[in-house]
Design an enzyme around this catalytic site. Structure first.
Site, PDB file in Angstrom:
ATOM      1  N   PRO A   9      49.319  84.693  23.762  1.00  0.00           N
ATOM      2  CA  PRO A   9      49.160  85.143  25.114  1.00  0.00           C
ATOM      3  C   PRO A   9      47.985  86.271  25.468  1.00  0.00           C
ATOM      4  O   PRO A   9      47.096  87.066  24.338  1.00  0.00           O
ATOM      5  CB  PRO A   9      50.640  86.262  24.910  1.00  0.00           C
ATOM      6  CG  PRO A   9      50.873  86.195  22.855  1.00  0.00           C
ATOM      7  CD  PRO A   9      50.769  85.043  22.867  1.00  0.00           C
ATOM      8  N   ASN A  10      47.585  85.886  26.531  1.00  0.00           N
ATOM      9  CA  ASN A  10      46.796  87.638  26.882  1.00  0.00           C
ATOM     10  C   ASN A  10      44.716  86.843  25.777  1.00  0.00           C
ATOM     11  O   ASN A  10      43.920  87.491  26.869  1.00  0.00           O
ATOM     12  CB  ASN A  10      46.914  89.121  26.588  1.00  0.00           C
ATOM     13  CG  ASN A  10      47.974  89.660  26.793  1.00  0.00           C
ATOM     14  OD1 ASN A  10      48.294  89.191  28.385  1.00  0.00           O
ATOM     15  ND2 ASN A  10      49.141  89.564  26.203  1.00  0.00           N
ATOM     16  N   ARG A  17      40.142  91.966  29.046  1.00  0.00           N
ATOM     17  CA  ARG A  17      40.652  92.987  27.984  1.00  0.00           C
ATOM     18  C   ARG A  17      39.610  93.450  26.900  1.00  0.00           C
ATOM     19  O   ARG A  17      38.771  92.510  26.037  1.00  0.00           O
ATOM     20  CB  ARG A  17      41.832  91.941  27.762  1.00  0.00           C
ATOM     21  CG  ARG A  17      41.376  91.103  26.122  1.00  0.00           C
ATOM     22  CD  ARG A  17      42.872  90.246  25.813  1.00  0.00           C
ATOM     23  NE  ARG A  17      43.236  91.314  25.506  1.00  0.00           N
ATOM     24  CZ  ARG A  17      44.860  90.572  24.362  1.00  0.00           C
ATOM     25  NH1 ARG A  17      44.045  89.483  23.759  1.00  0.00           N
ATOM     26  NH2 ARG A  17      45.838  91.295  23.278  1.00  0.00           N
ATOM     27  N   TYR A  22      37.082  92.594  21.808  1.00  0.00           N
ATOM     28  CA  TYR A  22      37.455  91.073  21.614  1.00  0.00           C
ATOM     29  C   TYR A  22      36.173  90.457  22.824  1.00  0.00           C
ATOM     30  O   TYR A  22      35.940  89.170  23.098  1.00  0.00           O
ATOM     31  CB  TYR A  22      38.921  90.971  23.063  1.00  0.00           C
ATOM     32  CG  TYR A  22      40.181  90.745  22.481  1.00  0.00           C
ATOM     33  CD1 TYR A  22      40.537  90.440  21.047  1.00  0.00           C
ATOM     34  CD2 TYR A  22      40.653  91.918  22.697  1.00  0.00           C
ATOM     35  CE1 TYR A  22      41.542  91.620  20.173  1.00  0.00           C
ATOM     36  CE2 TYR A  22      41.664  92.175  22.233  1.00  0.00           C
ATOM     37  CZ  TYR A  22      42.539  91.551  20.985  1.00  0.00           C
ATOM     38  OH  TYR A  22      43.692  92.489  20.151  1.00  0.00           O
ATOM     39  N   ASN A  73      45.072  81.002  17.411  1.00  0.00           N
ATOM     40  CA  ASN A  73      44.742  82.619  17.034  1.00  0.00           C
ATOM     41  C   ASN A  73      46.840  82.756  17.535  1.00  0.00           C
ATOM     42  O   ASN A  73      46.254  82.591  19.215  1.00  0.00           O
ATOM     43  CB  ASN A  73      44.067  82.941  17.962  1.00  0.00           C
ATOM     44  CG  ASN A  73      43.954  84.475  18.279  1.00  0.00           C
ATOM     45  OD1 ASN A  73      45.072  84.952  17.651  1.00  0.00           O
ATOM     46  ND2 ASN A  73      42.754  84.816  18.587  1.00  0.00           N
ATOM     47  N   ALA A  76      49.001  88.666  19.849  1.00  0.00           N
ATOM     48  CA  ALA A  76      50.695  89.444  19.113  1.00  0.00           C
ATOM     49  C   ALA A  76      51.371  88.687  18.403  1.00  0.00           C
ATOM     50  O   ALA A  76      52.485  89.164  18.319  1.00  0.00           O
ATOM     51  CB  ALA A  76      50.583  89.952  20.862  1.00  0.00           C
ATOM     52  N   GLU A  97      44.001  80.418  10.783  1.00  0.00           N
ATOM     53  CA  GLU A  97      44.552  80.942  11.867  1.00  0.00           C
ATOM     54  C   GLU A  97      42.832  81.959  11.458  1.00  0.00           C
ATOM     55  O   GLU A  97      42.347  82.104  10.988  1.00  0.00           O
ATOM     56  CB  GLU A  97      45.114  82.349  10.908  1.00  0.00           C
ATOM     57  CG  GLU A  97      45.505  83.547  11.736  1.00  0.00           C
ATOM     58  CD  GLU A  97      46.464  84.439  10.338  1.00  0.00           C
ATOM     59  OE1 GLU A  97      46.314  83.926   9.160  1.00  0.00           O
ATOM     60  OE2 GLU A  97      46.844  85.612  11.171  1.00  0.00           O
ATOM     61  N   HIS A  99      41.375  84.967  14.369  1.00  0.00           N
ATOM     62  CA  HIS A  99      41.794  86.440  15.339  1.00  0.00           C
ATOM     63  C   HIS A  99      39.775  86.622  15.311  1.00  0.00           C
ATOM     64  O   HIS A  99      39.076  86.938  14.829  1.00  0.00           O
ATOM     65  CB  HIS A  99      42.190  87.800  14.428  1.00  0.00           C
ATOM     66  CG  HIS A  99      43.961  87.274  14.507  1.00  0.00           C
ATOM     67  ND1 HIS A  99      44.496  87.229  14.934  1.00  0.00           N
ATOM     68  CD2 HIS A  99      44.027  86.542  12.774  1.00  0.00           C
ATOM     69  CE1 HIS A  99      45.889  86.660  14.635  1.00  0.00           C
ATOM     70  NE2 HIS A  99      45.951  86.097  13.216  1.00  0.00           N
ATOM     71  N   ARG A 106      42.662  97.346  11.960  1.00  0.00           N
ATOM     72  CA  ARG A 106      43.763  98.351  12.888  1.00  0.00           C
ATOM     73  C   ARG A 106      44.809  99.124  12.987  1.00  0.00           C
ATOM     74  O   ARG A 106      45.060  99.175  11.829  1.00  0.00           O
ATOM     75  CB  ARG A 106      43.657  96.986  14.443  1.00  0.00           C
ATOM     76  CG  ARG A 106      41.937  96.790  14.974  1.00  0.00           C
ATOM     77  CD  ARG A 106      41.840  95.367  15.749  1.00  0.00           C
ATOM     78  NE  ARG A 106      42.253  95.738  17.589  1.00  0.00           N
ATOM     79  CZ  ARG A 106      42.525  95.351  17.997  1.00  0.00           C
ATOM     80  NH1 ARG A 106      43.036  93.883  18.222  1.00  0.00           N
ATOM     81  NH2 ARG A 106      43.873  95.673  19.200  1.00  0.00           N
TER      82      ARG A 106
HETATM   83  C1  DQA Z   1      43.835  88.948  17.616  1.00  0.00           C
HETATM   84  C2  DQA Z   1      44.381  90.290  17.597  1.00  0.00           C
HETATM   85  C3  DQA Z   1      46.036  90.577  17.620  1.00  0.00           C
HETATM   86  O1  DQA Z   1      46.312  91.864  17.351  1.00  0.00           O
HETATM   87  C4  DQA Z   1      46.141  90.706  19.257  1.00  0.00           C
HETATM   88  O2  DQA Z   1      47.681  90.899  19.987  1.00  0.00           O
HETATM   89  C5  DQA Z   1      45.822  89.523  20.089  1.00  0.00           C
HETATM   90  C6  DQA Z   1      44.205  88.676  19.713  1.00  0.00           C
HETATM   91  C7  DQA Z   1      42.300  88.704  17.588  1.00  0.00           C
HETATM   92  O3  DQA Z   1      42.469  87.246  18.531  1.00  0.00           O
HETATM   93  O4  DQA Z   1      41.945  89.772  17.058  1.00  0.00           O
HETATM   94  O5  DQA Z   1      46.341  89.740  21.139  1.00  0.00           O
HETATM   95  O6  DQA Z   1      44.952  88.262  17.838  1.00  0.00           O
END
Ligand code: DQA
Length: 142
Positions: A9-10, A17, A22, A73, A76, A97, A99, A106
């Site tokens: 998501p997102n 964002r 990011y 990835n 959330a 994985e 990020h 964080r």
């Molecule tokens: C994320 C880190 C997560 O905590 C966050 O909710 C994201 C992006 C990252 O790519 O740094 O949406 O996965």
């Protein structure tokens, strides 16, 4: 070699964002970057993004018998989803994985990763280059 790249998501909001976390590259930029990298390595890639947990689980299940590696990835859902962890365990495909941000620096709630329990490697804080590093790890073992 077939790789599935999954974004949660997102991640489709990249470039808009929280650029301090990011960066300024858009999701379209990320897709192009991954596709070019895979083309240069002769790797077949499918790039998938969803804001919905069940759709991500479905996509992981579809990879069974169809992909040699997964880059994920879960965004959330990293911090909440046992369903995504179980899906990755179910298909038993080598998974990395990724990020974009340095999650370990964080908030406390970002320190938990369920999917990590099923992953061969975790890459954090390398921006979108982390996806390319994950692909290199899955294709070359480094
Ligand atoms: C994320 C880190 C997560 O905590 C966050 O909710 C994201 C992006 C990252 O790519 O740094 O949406 O996965």
């Amino acid at each position: 070699m077939k790789i599935l790249v999954i974004n949660g998501p997102n991640i489709n909001m990249l470039g808009i964002r929280e650029p301090e976390h990011y960066g300024k590259e858009t999701y379209a930029d990320l897709v192009t970057k991954i596709q070019k990298h895979c083309d240069s390595k002769d790797v077949e890639v499918k790039i998938f993004q969803s804001n919905h947990e069940g759709d991500i689980v479905d996509e992981i299940q579809k990879a069974y018998g169809n992909a040699d590696g997964i880059v994920i990835n879960p965004a959330a859902y990293t911090h909440t989803s046992v369903a995504i962890l179980d899906a990755v365990k179910s298909v038993n495909i080598p998974t990395v994985e990724v990020h974009i941000s340095k999650v370990e620096e964080r908030e406390d709630f970002r320190q938990i990763s369920y999917v990590r329990l099923a992953c061969a490697k975790t890459i954090t804080g390398h921006g979108t280059d982390g996806y390319l590093e994950a692909i290199d790890y899955l294709t070359e073992g480094k």
